[in-house]
Scaffold this motif. Structure first.
Motif, mmCIF file in Angstrom:
data_model
loop_
_atom_site.group_PDB
_atom_site.id
_atom_site.type_symbol
_atom_site.label_atom_id
_atom_site.label_comp_id
_atom_site.label_asym_id
_atom_site.label_seq_id
_atom_site.Cartn_x
_atom_site.Cartn_y
_atom_site.Cartn_z
ATOM 1 N N VAL A 1 -21.414 -36.078 57.159
ATOM 2 C CA VAL A 1 -20.361 -35.979 56.148
ATOM 3 C C VAL A 1 -20.477 -37.161 55.187
ATOM 4 C CG1 VAL A 1 -17.879 -35.921 55.736
ATOM 5 C CG2 VAL A 1 -18.836 -34.757 57.732
ATOM 6 N N ILE A 2 -20.542 -36.867 53.902
ATOM 7 C CA ILE A 2 -20.651 -37.907 52.875
ATOM 8 C C ILE A 2 -19.248 -38.397 52.513
ATOM 9 C CG2 ILE A 2 -21.502 -38.447 50.551
ATOM 10 C CD1 ILE A 2 -23.438 -36.089 50.871
ATOM 11 N N ASP A 3 -19.107 -39.709 52.427
ATOM 12 C CA ASP A 3 -17.800 -40.300 52.126
ATOM 13 C C ASP A 3 -17.575 -40.325 50.611
ATOM 14 O OD1 ASP A 3 -15.381 -41.574 52.296
ATOM 15 O OD2 ASP A 3 -16.223 -43.575 52.645
ATOM 16 N N PHE A 4 -17.316 -39.163 50.034
ATOM 17 C CA PHE A 4 -17.066 -39.082 48.596
ATOM 18 C C PHE A 4 -15.805 -39.851 48.200
ATOM 19 C CE2 PHE A 4 -19.655 -35.262 49.272
ATOM 20 C CZ PHE A 4 -20.591 -35.424 48.262
ATOM 21 N N MET A 5 -14.771 -39.709 48.995
ATOM 22 C CA MET A 5 -13.498 -40.339 48.653
ATOM 23 C C MET A 5 -13.538 -41.856 48.795
ATOM 24 S SD MET A 5 -11.517 -37.997 47.491
ATOM 25 C CE MET A 5 -13.027 -37.406 46.718
ATOM 26 N N GLY A 6 -14.567 -42.375 49.453
ATOM 27 C CA GLY A 6 -14.729 -43.820 49.512
ATOM 28 C C GLY A 6 -15.056 -44.421 48.154
ATOM 29 N N TRP A 7 -15.554 -43.565 47.250
ATOM 30 C CA TRP A 7 -15.901 -44.001 45.889
ATOM 31 C C TRP A 7 -14.872 -43.535 44.861
ATOM 32 C CZ3 TRP A 7 -20.241 -47.035 45.167
ATOM 33 C CH2 TRP A 7 -21.120 -47.114 46.252
ATOM 34 N N ARG A 8 -13.728 -43.079 45.332
ATOM 35 C CA ARG A 8 -12.786 -42.462 44.415
ATOM 36 C C ARG A 8 -12.229 -43.440 43.382
ATOM 37 N NH1 ARG A 8 -10.007 -42.770 49.319
ATOM 38 N NH2 ARG A 8 -7.987 -43.848 49.286
ATOM 39 N N LYS A 9 -12.042 -44.701 43.740
ATOM 40 C CA LYS A 9 -11.510 -45.671 42.784
ATOM 41 C C LYS A 9 -12.520 -45.951 41.671
ATOM 42 C CE LYS A 9 -8.341 -47.967 45.983
ATOM 43 N NZ LYS A 9 -7.972 -49.240 46.644
ATOM 44 N N ALA B 1 -14.885 -43.837 40.735
ATOM 45 C CA ALA B 1 -14.958 -42.605 39.942
ATOM 46 C C ALA B 1 -13.781 -42.511 38.987
ATOM 47 C CB ALA B 1 -14.982 -41.393 40.875
ATOM 48 N N LEU B 2 -12.602 -42.913 39.458
ATOM 49 C CA LEU B 2 -11.415 -42.875 38.599
ATOM 50 C C LEU B 2 -11.560 -43.850 37.434
ATOM 51 C CD1 LEU B 2 -8.639 -41.499 38.444
ATOM 52 C CD2 LEU B 2 -7.694 -43.463 39.673
ATOM 53 N N ALA B 3 -12.134 -45.013 37.689
ATOM 54 C CA ALA B 3 -12.342 -46.002 36.626
ATOM 55 C C ALA B 3 -13.343 -45.487 35.593
ATOM 56 C CB ALA B 3 -12.825 -47.319 37.224
ATOM 57 N N VAL B 4 -14.433 -44.875 36.064
ATOM 58 C CA VAL B 4 -15.441 -44.319 35.147
ATOM 59 C C VAL B 4 -14.827 -43.228 34.286
ATOM 60 C CG1 VAL B 4 -17.576 -42.984 35.027
ATOM 61 C CG2 VAL B 4 -17.403 -44.908 36.610
ATOM 62 N N SER B 5 -14.050 -42.341 34.902
ATOM 63 C CA SER B 5 -13.415 -41.259 34.151
ATOM 64 C C SER B 5 -12.423 -41.807 33.137
ATOM 65 C CB SER B 5 -12.701 -40.307 35.114
ATOM 66 O OG SER B 5 -13.621 -39.621 35.928
ATOM 67 N N ALA B 6 -11.673 -42.840 33.521
ATOM 68 C CA ALA B 6 -10.701 -43.437 32.597
ATOM 69 C C ALA B 6 -11.401 -44.017 31.375
ATOM 70 C CB ALA B 6 -9.890 -44.519 33.311
ATOM 71 N N VAL B 7 -12.530 -44.678 31.587
ATOM 72 C CA VAL B 7 -13.289 -45.251 30.461
ATOM 73 C C VAL B 7 -13.803 -44.140 29.551
ATOM 74 C CG1 VAL B 7 -15.383 -46.505 29.830
ATOM 75 C CG2 VAL B 7 -13.933 -47.357 31.681
ATOM 76 N N LEU B 8 -14.369 -43.081 30.147
ATOM 77 C CA LEU B 8 -14.898 -41.970 29.348
ATOM 78 C C LEU B 8 -13.786 -41.290 28.550
ATOM 79 C CD1 LEU B 8 -17.401 -40.333 31.875
ATOM 80 C CD2 LEU B 8 -17.949 -41.699 29.851
ATOM 81 N N LEU B 9 -12.623 -41.131 29.174
ATOM 82 C CA LEU B 9 -11.500 -40.499 28.478
ATOM 83 C C LEU B 9 -11.011 -41.366 27.327
ATOM 84 C CD1 LEU B 9 -9.475 -39.085 31.494
ATOM 85 C CD2 LEU B 9 -10.687 -37.759 29.778
ATOM 86 N N LEU B 10 -10.904 -42.664 27.543
ATOM 87 C CA LEU B 10 -10.444 -43.567 26.481
ATOM 88 C C LEU B 10 -11.411 -43.575 25.307
ATOM 89 C CD1 LEU B 10 -9.093 -46.609 28.556
ATOM 90 C CD2 LEU B 10 -7.759 -45.006 27.179
ATOM 91 N N VAL B 11 -12.707 -43.614 25.615
ATOM 92 C CA VAL B 11 -13.718 -43.599 24.546
ATOM 93 C C VAL B 11 -13.657 -42.284 23.785
ATOM 94 C CG1 VAL B 11 -16.201 -43.594 24.080
ATOM 95 C CG2 VAL B 11 -15.246 -45.240 25.700
ATOM 96 N N SER B 12 -13.507 -41.179 24.500
ATOM 97 C CA SER B 12 -13.451 -39.857 23.862
ATOM 98 C C SER B 12 -12.236 -39.722 22.961
ATOM 99 C CB SER B 12 -13.442 -38.757 24.932
ATOM 100 O OG SER B 12 -14.607 -38.789 25.715
#
Length: 304
Positions: A3-11, A13-24
């Protein structure tokens, strides 16, 4: 199964998405979109040359002939040229363009078609396109809330908005033309991303009901891992087709292919991280997905 710990990287991933959304969002309000003829209004002229056309020369000829700001692109073959004229030209501009090009090329130019879009029509298309996206998101919310639960609906819609904003932001940043074919691609991205998210949600619901002793994050990790193969195979095969369309499909379909390519890439990422991440942030529990107990079921089971 590992089982891959995807949710271990959730913070992260959330930061990356926030940056992409702000730039967009910043690019959209700062640079705007390069609206195509469908939305701004103008004249579209398709001409055919007897010999290979030099696009730079055609552009210069039109500039000297009184058509500044004309967009000239190849259309299919090197002899077919598509000319987009901004607002301010009449519906007879096609004949004038043909005359200018024929004078410069000593004949050998044929007018294939002329299309005129008025500014009012362009404004209506822009408004209706936005309403179409809002209506799609609203109906999706109702569908997922009915099929799963309200927390699933909210997280899925947030993930879809994430995909749409980043896709539109990409077009704003790159300056690629945004026309009706690109809008159709954005609507297709909504359907594609939703399909991926529904597959993951189905497995999450199933695992919440059958697995015991696992935290919500562990259930989500297992569910994403179990569906990862299907998600990657589907996305990769689609991306290969879209790359071929973008390279060999010509200018008319280029924007459509690029929009789908960006949207599907972002949608695959959001199906793995954003949709499940937000679901976890909303505090999903096993109790949210328990089947309702029929009144009197215990008594029925104890009846002789």
């Amino acid at each position: 199964m590992q089982v891959i710990d995807f949710m271990g990287w959730r913070k992260l991933a959330l930061a990356v998405s926030a940056v992409l959304l702000l730039v967009s969002v910043a690019s959209f309000f700062g640079r705007q979109l390069a609206w195509g003829l469908d939305f701004t209004g103008g004249t579209l002229v398709e001409v055919h040359f007897a010999e290979s056309a030099n696009l730079a020369a055609v552009r210069g000829t039109l500039e000297q002939g009184g058509f500044p700001g004309a967009t000239v692109v190849a259309f299919g073959t090197d002899r077919d040229v598509l000319i987009r004229l901004p607002q301010g030209h009449s519906q007879l501009a096609g004949e004038t363009v043909l005359s200018v090009l024929r004078d410069a090329a000593d004949g050998g130019v044929e007018l294939r078609r002329t299309e005129f879009v008025g500014p009012q029509v362009g404004d209506e298309l822009r408004e209706q396109g936005g309403l179409a996206m809002l209506l799609a998101l609203g109906l999706i919310t109702l569908y997922i809330a009915f099929r799963f639960q309200l927390k699933f609906a909210v997280s899925a819609v947030i993930a879809l908005v994430h995909d749409i904003v980043i896709t539109i932001g990409f077009f704003s940043l790159t300056g690629l033309e945004f026309d009706l074919t690109v809008l159709a691609a954005v609507l297709a991205v909504i359907g594609y991303s939703l399909n991926d998210t529904i597959v993951v949600y189905d497995r999450i619901r199933e695992n919440f009901r059958k697995l015991r002793g696992l935290t919500p994050a562990e259930v989500i990790n297992r569910s994403i891992t179990e569906t990862l193969g299907r998600t990657l195979v589907t996305s990769l095969t689609t991306v290969l087709v879209l790359i071929s369309l973008a390279i060999f499909g010509g200018d008319m379909i280029f924007g459509f292919a690029v929009a789908l390519l960006v949207g599907i890439t972002v949608g695959t990422y959001s199906s793995i991280y954003m949709a499940s991440n937000i679901l976890l942030m909303l505090g999903v529990t096993k109790e949210d997905l328990m089947l309702p107990v029929r009144e009197g079921a215990d008594q029925d089971g104890l009846a002789p």
